[in-house]
Design a protein around this motif. Sequence first.
Motif, PDB file in Angstrom:
ATOM      1  N   SER A  91      -2.876  -3.048   3.825  1.00 29.06           N
ATOM      2  CA  SER A  91      -3.620  -1.784   3.773  1.00 29.06           C
ATOM      3  C   SER A  91      -2.668  -0.616   3.524  1.00 29.06           C
ATOM      4  O   SER A  91      -2.998   0.319   2.803  1.00 29.06           O
ATOM      5  CB  SER A  91      -4.430  -1.572   5.052  1.00 29.06           C
ATOM      6  OG  SER A  91      -3.604  -1.472   6.184  1.00 29.06           O
ATOM      7  N   LYS A  92      -1.484  -0.694   4.103  1.00 26.00           N
ATOM      8  CA  LYS A  92      -0.488   0.357   3.882  1.00 26.00           C
ATOM      9  C   LYS A  92      -0.048   0.378   2.414  1.00 26.00           C
ATOM     10  O   LYS A  92       0.017   1.440   1.798  1.00 26.00           O
ATOM     11  CB  LYS A  92       0.720   0.125   4.789  1.00 26.00           C
ATOM     12  CG  LYS A  92       1.736   1.223   4.749  1.00 26.00           C
ATOM     13  CD  LYS A  92       2.848   0.960   5.756  1.00 26.00           C
ATOM     14  CE  LYS A  92       3.872   2.072   5.730  1.00 26.00           C
ATOM     15  NZ  LYS A  92       4.940   1.851   6.706  1.00 26.00           N
ATOM     16  N   GLU A  93       0.220  -0.796   1.849  1.00 26.29           N
ATOM     17  CA  GLU A  93       0.632  -0.875   0.441  1.00 26.29           C
ATOM     18  C   GLU A  93      -0.474  -0.426  -0.502  1.00 26.29           C
ATOM     19  O   GLU A  93      -0.203   0.088  -1.578  1.00 26.29           O
ATOM     20  CB  GLU A  93       1.082  -2.296   0.093  1.00 26.29           C
ATOM     21  CG  GLU A  93       2.448  -2.643   0.625  1.00 26.29           C
ATOM     22  CD  GLU A  93       2.957  -3.990   0.146  1.00 26.29           C
ATOM     23  OE1 GLU A  93       2.510  -4.468  -0.922  1.00 26.29           O
ATOM     24  OE2 GLU A  93       3.804  -4.557   0.849  1.00 26.29           O
ATOM     25  N   ALA A  94      -1.737  -0.620  -0.095  1.00 22.96           N
ATOM     26  CA  ALA A  94      -2.872  -0.212  -0.929  1.00 22.96           C
ATOM     27  C   ALA A  94      -3.177   1.281  -0.784  1.00 22.96           C
ATOM     28  O   ALA A  94      -4.046   1.806  -1.479  1.00 22.96           O
ATOM     29  CB  ALA A  94      -4.104  -1.036  -0.577  1.00 22.96           C
ATOM     30  N   GLY A  95      -2.465   1.945   0.124  1.00 25.33           N
ATOM     31  CA  GLY A  95      -2.681   3.378   0.302  1.00 25.33           C
ATOM     32  C   GLY A  95      -3.684   3.721   1.381  1.00 25.33           C
ATOM     33  O   GLY A  95      -4.159   4.860   1.466  1.00 25.33           O
ATOM     34  N   TYR A  96      -4.020   2.767   2.231  1.00 28.07           N
ATOM     35  CA  TYR A  96      -4.978   2.983   3.311  1.00 28.07           C
ATOM     36  C   TYR A  96      -4.280   2.853   4.660  1.00 28.07           C
ATOM     37  O   TYR A  96      -4.694   2.088   5.528  1.00 28.07           O
ATOM     38  CB  TYR A  96      -6.140   1.995   3.211  1.00 28.07           C
ATOM     39  CG  TYR A  96      -6.862   2.026   1.900  1.00 28.07           C
ATOM     40  CD1 TYR A  96      -7.454   3.197   1.439  1.00 28.07           C
ATOM     41  CD2 TYR A  96      -6.953   0.896   1.102  1.00 28.07           C
ATOM     42  CE1 TYR A  96      -8.115   3.226   0.223  1.00 28.07           C
ATOM     43  CE2 TYR A  96      -7.615   0.916  -0.113  1.00 28.07           C
ATOM     44  CZ  TYR A  96      -8.197   2.085  -0.540  1.00 28.07           C
ATOM     45  OH  TYR A  96      -8.850   2.115  -1.741  1.00 28.07           O
ATOM     46  N   GLU A  97      -3.229   3.602   4.856  1.00 25.73           N
ATOM     47  CA  GLU A  97      -2.412   3.531   6.061  1.00 25.73           C
ATOM     48  C   GLU A  97      -3.234   3.783   7.327  1.00 25.73           C
ATOM     49  O   GLU A  97      -2.960   3.216   8.383  1.00 25.73           O
ATOM     50  CB  GLU A  97      -1.294   4.569   5.959  1.00 25.73           C
ATOM     51  CG  GLU A  97      -0.013   4.117   6.583  1.00 25.73           C
ATOM     52  CD  GLU A  97       1.144   5.029   6.218  1.00 25.73           C
ATOM     53  OE1 GLU A  97       1.791   5.494   7.162  1.00 25.73           O
ATOM     54  OE2 GLU A  97       1.369   5.265   5.021  1.00 25.73           O
ATOM     55  N   GLU A  98      -4.282   4.614   7.214  1.00 21.99           N
ATOM     56  CA  GLU A  98      -5.115   4.960   8.375  1.00 21.99           C
ATOM     57  C   GLU A  98      -5.816   3.739   8.966  1.00 21.99           C
ATOM     58  O   GLU A  98      -6.238   3.768  10.116  1.00 21.99           O
ATOM     59  CB  GLU A  98      -6.186   5.993   7.991  1.00 21.99           C
ATOM     60  CG  GLU A  98      -5.620   7.276   7.426  1.00 21.99           C
ATOM     61  CD  GLU A  98      -5.533   7.258   5.899  1.00 21.99           C
ATOM     62  OE1 GLU A  98      -5.617   6.176   5.282  1.00 21.99           O
ATOM     63  OE2 GLU A  98      -5.365   8.333   5.318  1.00 21.99           O
ATOM     64  N   ASN A 133      -7.173  -3.119  -3.395  1.00 19.48           N
ATOM     65  CA  ASN A 133      -7.124  -2.298  -4.607  1.00 19.48           C
ATOM     66  C   ASN A 133      -8.316  -2.539  -5.524  1.00 19.48           C
ATOM     67  O   ASN A 133      -8.779  -1.614  -6.191  1.00 19.48           O
ATOM     68  CB  ASN A 133      -5.820  -2.552  -5.377  1.00 19.48           C
ATOM     69  CG  ASN A 133      -4.626  -1.930  -4.694  1.00 19.48           C
ATOM     70  OD1 ASN A 133      -4.741  -0.949  -3.975  1.00 19.48           O
ATOM     71  ND2 ASN A 133      -3.459  -2.518  -4.911  1.00 19.48           N
ATOM     72  N   THR A 167      -3.424  -7.012  -0.535  1.00 19.21           N
ATOM     73  CA  THR A 167      -3.271  -5.687  -1.152  1.00 19.21           C
ATOM     74  C   THR A 167      -4.108  -5.610  -2.425  1.00 19.21           C
ATOM     75  O   THR A 167      -4.810  -4.622  -2.668  1.00 19.21           O
ATOM     76  CB  THR A 167      -1.796  -5.396  -1.481  1.00 19.21           C
ATOM     77  OG1 THR A 167      -1.032  -5.458  -0.285  1.00 19.21           O
ATOM     78  CG2 THR A 167      -1.628  -4.030  -2.128  1.00 19.21           C
ATOM     79  N   ASN A 180     -12.982   3.677  -2.528  1.00 23.57           N
ATOM     80  CA  ASN A 180     -11.566   4.059  -2.533  1.00 23.57           C
ATOM     81  C   ASN A 180     -11.190   5.163  -1.560  1.00 23.57           C
ATOM     82  O   ASN A 180     -10.195   5.847  -1.750  1.00 23.57           O
ATOM     83  CB  ASN A 180     -11.114   4.435  -3.951  1.00 23.57           C
ATOM     84  CG  ASN A 180     -11.341   3.307  -4.927  1.00 23.57           C
ATOM     85  OD1 ASN A 180     -11.092   2.153  -4.610  1.00 23.57           O
ATOM     86  ND2 ASN A 180     -11.830   3.626  -6.099  1.00 23.57           N
ATOM     87  N   LYS A 181     -11.983   5.340  -0.507  1.00 28.18           N
ATOM     88  CA  LYS A 181     -11.670   6.320   0.528  1.00 28.18           C
ATOM     89  C   LYS A 181     -11.874   5.669   1.891  1.00 28.18           C
ATOM     90  O   LYS A 181     -12.859   4.957   2.098  1.00 28.18           O
ATOM     91  CB  LYS A 181     -12.575   7.546   0.424  1.00 28.18           C
ATOM     92  CG  LYS A 181     -12.335   8.355  -0.825  1.00 28.18           C
ATOM     93  CD  LYS A 181     -13.257   9.542  -0.882  1.00 28.18           C
ATOM     94  CE  LYS A 181     -13.094  10.239  -2.224  1.00 28.18           C
ATOM     95  NZ  LYS A 181     -14.182  11.117  -2.535  1.00 28.18           N
TER      96      LYS A 181
END
Length: 168
Positions: A66-73, A22, A18, A117-118
């Motif tokens: 990836s989910k915890e980092a905000g990249y769930e996709e 980040n 994670t 970051n996208k």
Amino acid sequence: MPKKAVIDAKAKQVEAVTEKFNNATSAIIINYRGLNVEEVTDLRKQLRDSNVAFNVIKNNIAVRASKEAGYEELGDLFKGPTAVAFSDEDPIAPAKILKNFADNTDAVELKGGVLENKVASLDEIEEFASLPSREESISTLANILQAPVRKFAIAVKAVAEKDDGDAA
């Protein structure tokens, strides 16, 4: 039921991955099925030379991180033998190196990743890979900045040589 030590160890792995997500300016996910030892060594060397970390990560850990980092996709990309190249310096380097390596090796397949970051599609990563590297951009800028000075120096030299020719 897993032992507490095993759960704690996996939690630390998720936390470490994670943090990599980040801190990275780019993270490119690949399928590396079929690479032999020599090819993996060559790929790792190319990435290391560009200060890019290359990690083979268990899929369930990568999905959670990836989910915890905000990249769930990204979760759907973590299937089969998966590795991630992280760069916290040059966002173009991992895309460039991996795209080039994938073009020359049937065993490597780009899956997707994160750019600045996208979450990025495969098309965006390939487009990003075609951009000039940081060093190439700096070199181009230096040449552009030097051109007027160079032209001025040539003009001054021409005037000086003309004056020397007139004086003689």
